[in-house]
Design a protein around this motif. Structure first.
Motif, short mmCIF file in Angstrom:
data_model
loop_
_atom_site.label_atom_id
_atom_site.label_comp_id
_atom_site.label_asym_id
_atom_site.label_seq_id
_atom_site.Cartn_x
_atom_site.Cartn_y
_atom_site.Cartn_z
N TYR A 20 0.85 -1.20 0.00
CA TYR A 20 0.00 0.00 0.00
C TYR A 20 0.88 1.25 0.00
O TYR A 20 0.68 2.17 -0.81
N THR A 96 -1.12 6.59 8.69
CA THR A 96 -1.97 5.58 8.06
C THR A 96 -1.94 4.32 8.91
O THR A 96 -0.87 3.74 9.15
N HIS A 98 -2.84 0.49 9.37
CA HIS A 98 -3.06 -0.66 8.49
C HIS A 98 -3.63 -1.89 9.21
O HIS A 98 -4.17 -2.78 8.56
N THR A 150 -7.43 2.10 6.65
CA THR A 150 -7.47 1.57 5.28
C THR A 150 -8.75 0.79 4.97
O THR A 150 -8.86 0.22 3.89
#
Length: 378
Positions: A20, A96, A98, A150
């Motif tokens: 990603y 971010t 995950h 995500t």
């Protein structure tokens, strides 16, 4: 913009989170100045400046994670418009997420003495205490901070673990590249040394156990003898699963491919992707398979994030209990035996993939970066 990307292992083959990060960087590299800070990287994106971060040793992992956070903070504390972290670090205006928060795993649903006992375990374990502290620092409220989950499933888990982060939490799901490859199934199977004329299932994962290979092998034993399985992913667990395949009488029907730098031949070779995962925040492999026109059988929304966006029987067949080998075998047989169903799943899965591109995800990140640079703007 001058952007710092923090990712301890920056490589497509390291796992879904790493892939990603690489894919987002690849989309952004043509429009911004990107610097990647990593302990390990095969430098997969051209035009990016790579910086090697200090590594004392991979074990113990918690100590290495702490040292990586400290080193990457020191290297990125000045000179960047945006610092974007994909790791457990206290720095980075864009974080971010995950995987399911550790705090969620430790505390969700616990009350009274059970909750007190969980906290006691944390504060008497340097490993757990370090991870919990680093994770808490990621979710700390800050005017310029933006937190990205995500998947919608992961967002809900983050909100339960850290309710104060709701205002700054958004979802940017993985994307896929629209496929231009014209490799035929015959060429793909020859490339991977797979049999030409048999129905072939595909399983792609690095963590074979958590992604459901045990149940899949048992399901394969219930399918006709001509059905075979290709397994792609890190080879560490292969000996164990080769033994399991032998015990089930499947030794000649299961092909272990190991790690593949390029998964395109595997997707082109298969008739169906199977992903009976026990836990997955999103499952990028499902989206990638759809982009190659593969019908998919995947665990339902309780176990897999992408399934919350799929309609059972339209984009994919959803497995309600990934441990139920009989149900899994039934779904696989329906795909392999019914060409109309396979074509239906292929058509709608491809349309779903085409609406979820990495370009779309990168544009959403650019909007977040602009919010970071102007935190007071509406």
């Amino acid at each position: 913009m001058r952007i710092a990307i923090i990712n301890r292992i920056f490589s497509r083959t390291a796992g879904g989170a790493e892939s990603y990060a690489v894919s987002i960087a690849e989309e952004l590299a043509g429009r911004h100045e990107l610097h990647v800070f990593a302990q390990e990287s095969n430098e997969p994106v051209p035009g990016v400046t790579y910086h090697r971060v200090f590594c004392l040793g991979q074990k113990p992992r918690w100590l290495n994670q702490l040292l990586f956070a400290l080193s990457s903070w020191w290297l990125t504390r000045k000179g960047f418009d945006v610092v974007h972290s994909h790791e457990n670090t206290w720095h980075g205006q864009v974080q971010t997420i995950h995987v399911r928060p550790l705090r969620y795993n430790l505390l969700q649903g616990k009350r009274g003495w059970q909750r007190a006992w969980a906290w006691l375990k944390v504060w008497t374990s340097p490993r757990l205490a370090t991870y919990v502290w680093l994770e808490g620092a990621r979710f700390r409220r800050a005017r310029e901070r933006r937190i990205v989950a995500t998947s919608t499933l992961l967002r809900q888990e983050c909100e339960l673990a850290y309710p104060a982060c709701r205002k700054h939490l958004s979802v940017i799901t993985p994307g896929t590249q629209l496929q231009q490859d014209t490799m035929t199934r015959t060429v793909a199977r020859r490339k991977l040394d797979l049999p030409f004329d048999v129905p072939l299932l595909l399983f792609v994962a690095n963590d074979y156990k958590r992604k459901g290979l045990d149940a899949l092998l048992k399901a394969l034993a219930l399918l006709p003898a001509e059905v075979q399985l290709a397994v792609a992913g890190k080879p560490a667990s292969i000996p164990r699963y080769e033994q399991q395949a032998r015990e089930l009488g499947l030794a000649s029907r299961v092909h272990f491919l190991g790690s593949l730098d390029d998964l395109v031949p595997a997707y082109r070779a298969a008739d169906c992707l199977v992903h009976p995962t026990l836990e997955d925040s999103f499952a990028m492999v499902v989206l990638e398979a759809m982009s190659h026109g593969l019908p998919v059988v995947v665990s339902g929304p309780v176990h897999c994030g992408i399934s919350r966006e799929l309609q059972d029987g339209r984009e994919a067949l959803l497995l309600h209990d990934p441990r139920n080998s009989a149900d899994l075998a039934r779904l696989l047989r329906s795909v392999l035996d019914t060409s109309e169903l396979a074509d239906h799943l292929r058509q709608h899965g491809l349309a779903f993939a085409q609406a979820h591109t990495w370009e779309r995800a990168a544009i959403e990140y650019e909007a977040l970066y602009q919010q970071v640079l102007s935190p007071d703007s509406p």
